[in-house]
Design an enzyme around this catalytic site. Structure first.
Site, PDB file in Angstrom:
ATOM      1  N   ARG A 156       1.626  11.744  36.493  1.00 43.94           N
ATOM      2  CA  ARG A 156       0.898  11.470  37.737  1.00 43.94           C
ATOM      3  C   ARG A 156       1.122  10.010  38.096  1.00 43.94           C
ATOM      4  NH1 ARG A 156      -4.924   9.520  38.588  1.00 43.94           N
ATOM      5  NH2 ARG A 156      -5.210   9.831  40.820  1.00 43.94           N
ATOM      6  N   HIS A 175      -3.577   5.392  46.238  1.00 42.72           N
ATOM      7  CA  HIS A 175      -4.337   4.852  45.108  1.00 42.72           C
ATOM      8  C   HIS A 175      -4.693   3.405  45.482  1.00 42.72           C
ATOM      9  CE1 HIS A 175      -5.170   5.571  40.597  1.00 42.72           C
ATOM     10  NE2 HIS A 175      -5.720   4.410  40.872  1.00 42.72           N
ATOM     11  N   GLU A 190     -10.082   8.632  44.160  1.00 36.58           N
ATOM     12  CA  GLU A 190     -11.418   8.058  44.080  1.00 36.58           C
ATOM     13  C   GLU A 190     -11.918   7.430  45.382  1.00 36.58           C
ATOM     14  OE1 GLU A 190     -11.484   5.411  40.697  1.00 36.58           O
ATOM     15  OE2 GLU A 190     -11.223   7.054  39.289  1.00 36.58           O
ATOM     16  N   ASN A 203     -11.615  12.208  37.645  1.00 31.57           N
ATOM     17  CA  ASN A 203     -11.409  11.094  36.719  1.00 31.57           C
ATOM     18  C   ASN A 203     -12.715  10.855  35.994  1.00 31.57           C
ATOM     19  OD1 ASN A 203      -8.890  10.889  37.822  1.00 31.57           O
ATOM     20  ND2 ASN A 203      -9.290   9.013  38.968  1.00 31.57           N
ATOM     21  N   TYR A 231     -14.620   8.732  32.779  1.00 30.40           N
ATOM     22  CA  TYR A 231     -14.598   7.694  31.734  1.00 30.40           C
ATOM     23  C   TYR A 231     -15.892   7.644  30.930  1.00 30.40           C
ATOM     24  CZ  TYR A 231     -10.259   6.163  33.743  1.00 30.40           C
ATOM     25  OH  TYR A 231      -8.960   6.139  34.165  1.00 30.40           O
ATOM     26  N   GLU A 244      -7.615  11.582  35.080  1.00 30.83           N
ATOM     27  CA  GLU A 244      -7.647  10.299  34.364  1.00 30.83           C
ATOM     28  C   GLU A 244      -8.733  10.372  33.315  1.00 30.83           C
ATOM     29  OE1 GLU A 244      -8.272   6.704  36.625  1.00 30.83           O
ATOM     30  OE2 GLU A 244      -6.807   7.289  38.132  1.00 30.83           O
TER      31      GLU A 244
END
Ligand code: FCB
Length: 455
Positions: free
Chosen positions: A84, A128, A173, A299, A301, A353
């Site tokens: 990606r 992005h 995002e 994504n 985290y 991600e």
């Protein structure tokens, strides 16, 4: 071959599940002015005194623009199914409108062909974050004109690469662009104005839907979707005030994006809370935003804990904390994916991600990044758990292939599974890269075994 640990005995990943790695253009390419590239808002933001923690910028980064062949070889060695990456809009259309730059498009065509030659599927992200500066000068994402410029850009990319790209993501995002870029002002373009941020979020979603329509009208073979940064959001305590604060935060960061994309409406509670800061809509916008997608990228985290009385101290959780100050919480990924599946009618889901920054030491040509390896393994297991609970998971990608320019944090935060020595640009796979490679090789070997063998 010896199975790498952990074995994930409980978790079956279906054949066809896509394993990958991901970086983004601005964070690795460098070559800020090469071959007619125009400036982006991140080039501009880096020049603001104090904007980037270590005063660095993306002018050279990992010099991937010149070292892409070597980097593709690294990707191929990892044994991933997919890579990606993002396209720098001002590299292919320097002003964001008008003429396209053949040299810029040529770079991505070579990159895509190089991936295909190595048996790796290209997953392209159109935006992005590095908006052409010329568009920002005209108001950027706050203006409706940028929506149409983005659709033109998407269509041109589709015409050049639509036959060779496995998946196209419109935006990475949108919450970050809107909230960190236009409300908190800590990311480019550094605006601090809530009403602007909400208009930006709306225009990002609208341009996503219209770009999907333009790409479909071309008969593209690429699968189309968007990537959202989402977390499970819970209250710090059971108090009414904390629960209300958590519900609002969930509304602003999760439902504000999921509801229009999948239900064709904005969440009423947030709309009311925003009052005069709610965005301006035109007839047909919500229908366009809800254009069906082929996939949704997430994504992930960390989880978020919300307290009505100010920022919550994650260190009080007793969990491991990464260099970003983010709590390691793999259960939160299973919780998030299960909740998304429960609350919205979803297409196949990908974790696009997931990864962690830790203090890495390069010693004798090795980086023993045990914490990162544990982090990735635990989150893969969390995806397996979501699959076991019936969530339509289709892929998982590690952030990031290389250490890179971590936006406002500069180069000090290292997310790579491959170490980069910025002085020499030497790449050294860390132990986490070796682990991920062995994990994928082991899986491939098991999948190749006759049916009936335990997975
Ligand atoms: C995400 C971004 C990505 C990277 C990681 C750590 O929000 O999409 O570019 O910076 O965080």
């Amino acid at each position: 071959m010896n199975p790498p640990t952990p074995l994930f005995p409980r978790h079956r990943f279906p054949p066809g599940f896509v394993w990958g790695v991901a970086p983004s253009a601005f964070q690795i390419e460098g070559a800020a002015e090469a071959d007619g590239k125009g400036p982006s808002i991140w080039d501009d933001f880096c020049r603001r005194p104090g904007a980037i923690a270590d005063g660095s910028d993306g002018r050279v980064a990992c010099d991937h623009f010149h070292r892409w062949r070597e980097d593709l070889d690294l990707i191929a060695m990892q044994g991933v199914d997919a890579y990606r990456f993002s396209m720098s809009w001002p590299r292919v259309q320097p002003l964001g409108s008008g003429a396209f730059n053949a040299a810029g498009l040529g770079f991505y065509e070579r990159l895509v062909d190089g991936l295909l030659q190595r048996g790796v599927k290209p997953y392209l992200t159109l935006n992005h974050w590095d908006l052409p500066s010329a568009l920002q000068a005209g108001g950027g994402w706050a203006t409706r004109d940028t929506v149409h410029r983005f659709v033109d850009y998407a269509a041109e990319v589709g015409r050049h690469l639509g036959d060779r790209i496995a998946a196209i993501t419109t935006h990475n995002e949108p919450w970050v662009i809107a909230t960190l870029g236009h409300e908190q002002g800590v990311f480019a373009p550094g605006v601090k104005h809530r009403a602007t941020a909400m208009q930006v979020a709306h225009h990002l979603l609208l341009s996503h839907g219209l770009a999907l329509q333009a790409l479909r009208a071309q008969g593209t073979r690429s699968r189309l979707g968007i990537v959202l940064n989402l977390s499970p959001i819970g209250p710090a305590t059971d108090s009414e005030a904390d629960r209300a604060a958590a519900r609002l935060e969930d509304g602003r960061s999760v439902r504000w994006y999921m509801d229009p994309l999948f239900l064709g409406r904005y969440p009423q509670d947030v709309w009311q809370h925003l009052g005069a800061d709610a965005p301006q809509l035109q007839t047909g916008d919500l229908e366009a935003i809800a254009t069906p997608m082929d996939f949704l990228g997430i994504n992930y985290y960390t989880r978020a804990v919300v307290s009505a009385s100010g920022p919550f101290d994650v260190r009080s959780s007793g969990k491991r904390i990464t260099e970003m100050g983010w709590e390691v919480h793999p259960e939160g990924l299973t919780e998030l994916l299960t909740r998304l599946h429960r609350d919205w009618p979803l297409p196949p889901l990908y974790v696009k991600e997931n990864g962690a920054a830790f203090q890495d030491q390069l010693v004798g040509g090795r980086v023993h990044d045990v914490e990162r390896t544990d982090y990735i393994a635990a989150h893969i297991a969390a995806v397996g758990e979501a699959l076991a609970r019936g969530v339509p998971m289709a892929g998982y990608m590690v952030w990031s292939l290389l250490d890179n320019f971590e936006w406002a944090s500069g180069y000090a935060k290292r997310f790579g599974i491959v170490h980069v020595d910025y002085a020499s640009q030497k790449r050294t796979p860390k132990d986490s890269a070796l682990w991920y490679r062995d994990f994928l090789a082991y899986r491939r070997e098991r999948i190749a075994e006759p049916a009936g063998t335990p997975a």
